[in-house]
Design a protein around this motif. Structure first.
Motif, PDB file in Angstrom:
ATOM      1  N   ALA A 115       0.759  -1.086  -0.097  1.00  0.00           N
ATOM      2  CA  ALA A 115       0.006   0.021   0.095  1.00  0.00           C
ATOM      3  C   ALA A 115       0.787   1.411  -0.004  1.00  0.00           C
ATOM      4  CB  ALA A 115      -1.183  -0.020   1.286  1.00  0.00           C
ATOM      5  N   PRO A 116       1.484   1.396  -1.259  1.00  0.00           N
ATOM      6  CA  PRO A 116       2.450   2.667  -1.093  1.00  0.00           C
ATOM      7  C   PRO A 116       2.091   4.023  -0.920  1.00  0.00           C
ATOM      8  CG  PRO A 116       2.084   1.826  -3.317  1.00  0.00           C
ATOM      9  CD  PRO A 116       1.332   0.730  -2.448  1.00  0.00           C
ATOM     10  N   GLN A 117       0.650   4.348  -1.081  1.00  0.00           N
ATOM     11  CA  GLN A 117       0.101   5.405  -0.820  1.00  0.00           C
ATOM     12  C   GLN A 117      -0.640   5.608   0.646  1.00  0.00           C
ATOM     13  OE1 GLN A 117      -2.663   6.623  -3.906  1.00  0.00           O
ATOM     14  NE2 GLN A 117      -0.722   6.741  -5.283  1.00  0.00           N
ATOM     15  N   ASP A 118      -0.536   4.585   1.430  1.00  0.00           N
ATOM     16  CA  ASP A 118      -1.283   4.482   2.694  1.00  0.00           C
ATOM     17  C   ASP A 118      -0.447   5.459   3.682  1.00  0.00           C
ATOM     18  OD1 ASP A 118      -1.482   3.636   5.566  1.00  0.00           O
ATOM     19  OD2 ASP A 118      -2.823   2.096   4.885  1.00  0.00           O
ATOM     20  N   ARG A 119      -1.204   6.289   4.198  1.00  0.00           N
ATOM     21  CA  ARG A 119      -0.776   7.440   5.100  1.00  0.00           C
ATOM     22  C   ARG A 119      -0.014   6.941   6.145  1.00  0.00           C
ATOM     23  NH1 ARG A 119      -2.397  10.368   9.514  1.00  0.00           N
ATOM     24  NH2 ARG A 119      -2.106  12.533   9.427  1.00  0.00           N
ATOM     25  N   ASN A 122       3.206   4.826   5.376  1.00  0.00           N
ATOM     26  CA  ASN A 122       4.249   5.809   4.979  1.00  0.00           C
ATOM     27  C   ASN A 122       5.191   6.308   6.212  1.00  0.00           C
ATOM     28  OD1 ASN A 122       4.918   5.729   2.158  1.00  0.00           O
ATOM     29  ND2 ASN A 122       2.564   6.563   2.117  1.00  0.00           N
ATOM     30  N   ALA A 123       3.964   6.441   7.348  1.00  0.00           N
ATOM     31  CA  ALA A 123       4.636   7.248   8.499  1.00  0.00           C
ATOM     32  C   ALA A 123       5.330   6.487   9.127  1.00  0.00           C
ATOM     33  CB  ALA A 123       3.539   8.011   9.471  1.00  0.00           C
ATOM     34  N   LEU A 124       4.889   5.179   9.514  1.00  0.00           N
ATOM     35  CA  LEU A 124       5.651   4.099  10.313  1.00  0.00           C
ATOM     36  C   LEU A 124       6.954   3.637   9.489  1.00  0.00           C
ATOM     37  CD1 LEU A 124       3.046   2.206  12.093  1.00  0.00           C
ATOM     38  CD2 LEU A 124       4.370   4.533  12.916  1.00  0.00           C
ATOM     39  N   TYR A 125       6.793   3.506   8.199  1.00  0.00           N
ATOM     40  CA  TYR A 125       8.264   2.930   7.315  1.00  0.00           C
ATOM     41  C   TYR A 125       9.195   4.131   7.374  1.00  0.00           C
ATOM     42  CZ  TYR A 125      10.580   2.054   3.016  1.00  0.00           C
ATOM     43  OH  TYR A 125      11.561   1.548   2.083  1.00  0.00           O
ATOM     44  N   ALA A 126       8.843   5.662   7.320  1.00  0.00           N
ATOM     45  CA  ALA A 126       9.766   6.641   7.627  1.00  0.00           C
ATOM     46  C   ALA A 126      10.485   6.431   8.974  1.00  0.00           C
ATOM     47  CB  ALA A 126       9.009   7.783   7.432  1.00  0.00           C
ATOM     48  N   ALA A 127       9.662   6.248   9.967  1.00  0.00           N
ATOM     49  CA  ALA A 127      10.199   6.208  11.464  1.00  0.00           C
ATOM     50  C   ALA A 127      11.079   4.960  11.425  1.00  0.00           C
ATOM     51  CB  ALA A 127       8.967   5.806  12.253  1.00  0.00           C
ATOM     52  N   ALA A 141       9.295   7.941   1.728  1.00  0.00           N
ATOM     53  CA  ALA A 141       7.939   7.626   2.469  1.00  0.00           C
ATOM     54  C   ALA A 141       7.493   8.911   2.834  1.00  0.00           C
ATOM     55  CB  ALA A 141       8.195   6.800   3.737  1.00  0.00           C
ATOM     56  N   ILE A 142       8.490  10.134   3.608  1.00  0.00           N
ATOM     57  CA  ILE A 142       7.893  11.336   3.692  1.00  0.00           C
ATOM     58  C   ILE A 142       7.261  12.234   2.582  1.00  0.00           C
ATOM     59  CG2 ILE A 142       8.649  13.778   4.412  1.00  0.00           C
ATOM     60  CD1 ILE A 142      10.716  12.008   6.181  1.00  0.00           C
ATOM     61  N   ARG A 143       7.953  11.988   1.498  1.00  0.00           N
ATOM     62  CA  ARG A 143       7.286  12.721   0.308  1.00  0.00           C
ATOM     63  C   ARG A 143       6.131  12.118   0.048  1.00  0.00           C
ATOM     64  NH1 ARG A 143      11.462  11.568  -2.659  1.00  0.00           N
ATOM     65  NH2 ARG A 143      12.537  13.456  -2.073  1.00  0.00           N
ATOM     66  N   GLU A 144       5.862  10.891   0.078  1.00  0.00           N
ATOM     67  CA  GLU A 144       4.656  10.257  -0.441  1.00  0.00           C
ATOM     68  C   GLU A 144       3.533  10.917   0.800  1.00  0.00           C
ATOM     69  OE1 GLU A 144       1.693   9.062  -2.533  1.00  0.00           O
ATOM     70  OE2 GLU A 144       3.529   8.993  -3.266  1.00  0.00           O
TER      71      GLU A 144
END
Length: 617
Positions: A115-119, A122-127, A141-144
């Motif tokens: 789910a590459p656009q999941d809000r 992306n937040a937890l992936y970036a973390a 991830a932050i950009r998305e």
């Protein structure tokens, strides 16, 4: 030893930012705050999901018996073979809550692929990416995440249209929560930008919980520039740059925000603080006075903060009293006056003002913590422990218990001291890692470095490859006299995170403090300063390596600048030693005396005084 000021300090970074984001990260953090058992569905045997389902059941069983590592690893295996986003989401949350970074990264990566656009994804992936120093992945991830915030903001109907009636002034039409008024009136075009900035504030708060400010700034600025040039987002980046010890970048962000609105209070605050770090007192005060002209109360408090930061304590005191007479909230004035007295070392006035807050019913748990700290500094350990005891189940419980435990260890009451932390860990398993780190540091500080190292070794079994544990291990190795092993540990970490300024500085300082490879040490420290140019710890390291190299003159100037920025007692110890070596002994005594008044319990400062002034009391 590597000073505590050089250690990962996420709490401080988060506090610096919260003035801008106002705890906005709560919604993103909520999923990882606690791990509760789920009820996984069970597909038919032999189906493609049967392996994932079996691993999920194993994970939940492990959670129930308190085996966080097994739960994280089983969930990561389930996620690897599943296309079920809720399951993968759960796997990521469990691994993050358990501080199992390899499992968290595997699960978050799977979530991001599905789910590459999941809000939230992306937040937890970036973390997790930032925690592992995968900066490029974090930026993606932050950009998305930013794009999803922009899409959501644009999709929200303007007030008074299909979205319903016009909300009250200062209310978000999407959530009903309070929001800053839009400059120049209620502009429907401006509100989406505000909502997007709030979303970025949530993300920033989450990232600062998981990593340090320089790493977060490196990722966020690279991801958002140049697209996110709204005043709100620029100010957020300015706040982050201040926390990351980059005053020049903070100034640039604030100036860009002020081009949109010259009266933007948040941007003026960032700009004033940037001038303070630059040492430009006149510009700092002029900017703070401009903020005061626009908002006499909030701007007045900011002016008092700037004066205090410039060490103009009497003027800051006068400004706060003026605010009282002008009708500012008396409790806030009293709180700031108490903090001002405490920071400047006037414990008598600080106690009086904190006691007045207590008697008037305006005290918080933090107020009582300060009173306990004052008792400890005044040489009243019994009174301090009694005061800390009243906070054992409060919002500052971990701080109160850790400080009481330190006093008990000073009195050889080891069992009682450790029980304070163990009892809290039993009731708060979500804070197990922080408690373990606190216990290891306490033991090392009280002559039990080997026991502290054993605790950290056990913690690494539960939380493999965790950077905070590995860093603390390097610190305690050096503290215990195992300098070669400490250097090796830092070098190993640096090989995996070659641009991490905290590690660059720690290794450079450790080498310099033991007069090892001084040119290499200086190179490492200068690389750290390239990322965080205004970090007082790194500036102290640079001054110290120059001192060790025999250049006392340049060391004095660097150490003075470092102390001006940080007011850390260990920096004062170094500064005074460089002054002493250069023949300025009266000035060295003055520096040491002033620092001792601010921090009478500093062990590095006391050790320096014992070497140079053995008869001093």
């Amino acid at each position: 030893m590597v000073p505590a000021v050089r250690m990962f300090n996420r709490a401080r970074n988060l506090t610096l930012i919260l003035g801008a984001v106002a705890m906005a990260g709560a919604s993103l953090l909520a999923g990882c705050a606690a791990v509760r058992p789920a009820r996984p569905s069970t597909p038919p045997a032999g189906s493609p999901m049967s392996d994932a389902s079996a691993q999920t059941v194993m994970a939940e069983v492990a959670l129930k018996r308190g085996d966080c590592r097994a739960a994280s690893e089983s969930y990561a295996k389930a996620a690897a073979s599943s296309a079920d986003v809720p399951l993968v989401r759960r796997a990521t949350q469990v691994a993050m809550a358990c501080e199992h970074l390899p499992a968290a990264w595997a699960a978050a990566t799977r979530w991001h692929a599905l789910a590459p656009q999941d809000r939230e994804g992306n937040a937890l992936y970036a973390a997790v990416a930032l925690k592992l120093y995968h900066t490029a992945d974090a930026r993606t991830a932050i950009r998305e995440f930013w794009r999803s915030e922009e899409r959501a903001s644009v999709a929200t109907p303007p007030a008074g249209k299909a979205g319903g009636p016009e909300p009250a002034t200062g209310q978000d039409p999407a959530t009903g929560n309070a929001s800053p008024p839009v400059p120049g009136g209620a502009s429907a075009a401006a509100r989406p930008a505000q909502r997007a900035a709030r979303g970025m504030g949530e993300l920033m708060a989450l990232l600062l919980e998981e990593s340090d400010a320089p790493a977060v700034l490196m990722a966020m600025s690279g991801a958002l520039e140049p697209s996110a040039h709204t005043p709100e987002t620029l100010t957020l980046l300015g706040e982050l740059a201040l926390a990351a010890y980059g005053a020049q970048r903070a100034q640039e962000y604030a100036e860009q925000a002020l081009q949109h609105d010259p009266k933007d209070a948040a941007a003026l605050r960032v700009l004033a603080r940037a001038y303070v770090v630059h040492g430009d007192a006149s510009q700092a005060l002029a900017t703070a006075r401009k903020a005061k002209a626009d908002d006499s109360t909030r701007g007045g408090f900011e002016l008092a903060e700037v004066l205090a930061s410039l060490d103009r304590i009497e003027e800051a005191h006068h400004e706060l009293e003026h605010l009282r007479t002008a009708g500012a909230p008396a409790a806030e004035v009293d709180r700031r006056l108490a903090l001002l007295a405490f920071a400047s070392g006037d414990l008598k006035e600080a106690r009086q003002r904190f006691m007045e807050l207590l008697s008037s019913g305006q005290a918080t748990d933090t107020t009582q913590l300060y009173l306990a700290d004052i008792a400890a500094r005044d040489g009243d350990p019994e009174g301090a422990i009694a005061a800390y005891r009243r906070l054992y189940d409060s919002s500052v419980a971990l701080s109160a218990r850790s400080r009481a435990a330190s006093l008990l260890l000073d009195r050889d009451a080891r069992s009682e001291a450790l029980a304070l932390l163990d009892d809290y860990a039993a009731d708060h398993p979500e804070e197990e890692l922080e408690l373990t780190l606190a216990k290891a540091r306490l033991l090392a500080d009280h002559g039990e470095a080997d026991t502290g190292l054993a605790l950290l070794a056990s913690a690494l079994e539960r939380h493999p490859q965790h950077p905070s544990i590995e860093y603390d291990r390097a610190v305690i190795l050096e503290q215990a006299g195992h300098v070669h092993e400490s250097v090796q540990a830092l070098e190993q970490m640096l090989s995996e995170r070659p641009d991490d300024p905290t590690l660059l500085n720690a290794l450079g300082y450790t080498l310099a403090d033991h007069t090892l490879e001084l040119p290499h040490a200086e190179g490492l420290i200068r690389r750290a300063l390239a990322v965080m140019p205004d970090n007082p710890a790194a500036l102290d390291s640079l001054g110290w390596v120059r001192f060790r190299a025999g250049d006392s003159k340049s060391a004095v100037a660097m150490l003075q600048h470092a102390y001006t920025l940080g007011h850390d007692a260990e920096i004062a110890a170094h500064w005074g030693e460089a002054l002493w070596a250069s023949g300025q002994r009266a000035e060295a005594r003055r520096v040491w005396a002033a620092a001792l008044a601010r921090d009478p319990d500093s062990k590095p400062l006391k050790a320096t005084l014992k070497r140079f002034l053995p008869d001093a009391k």
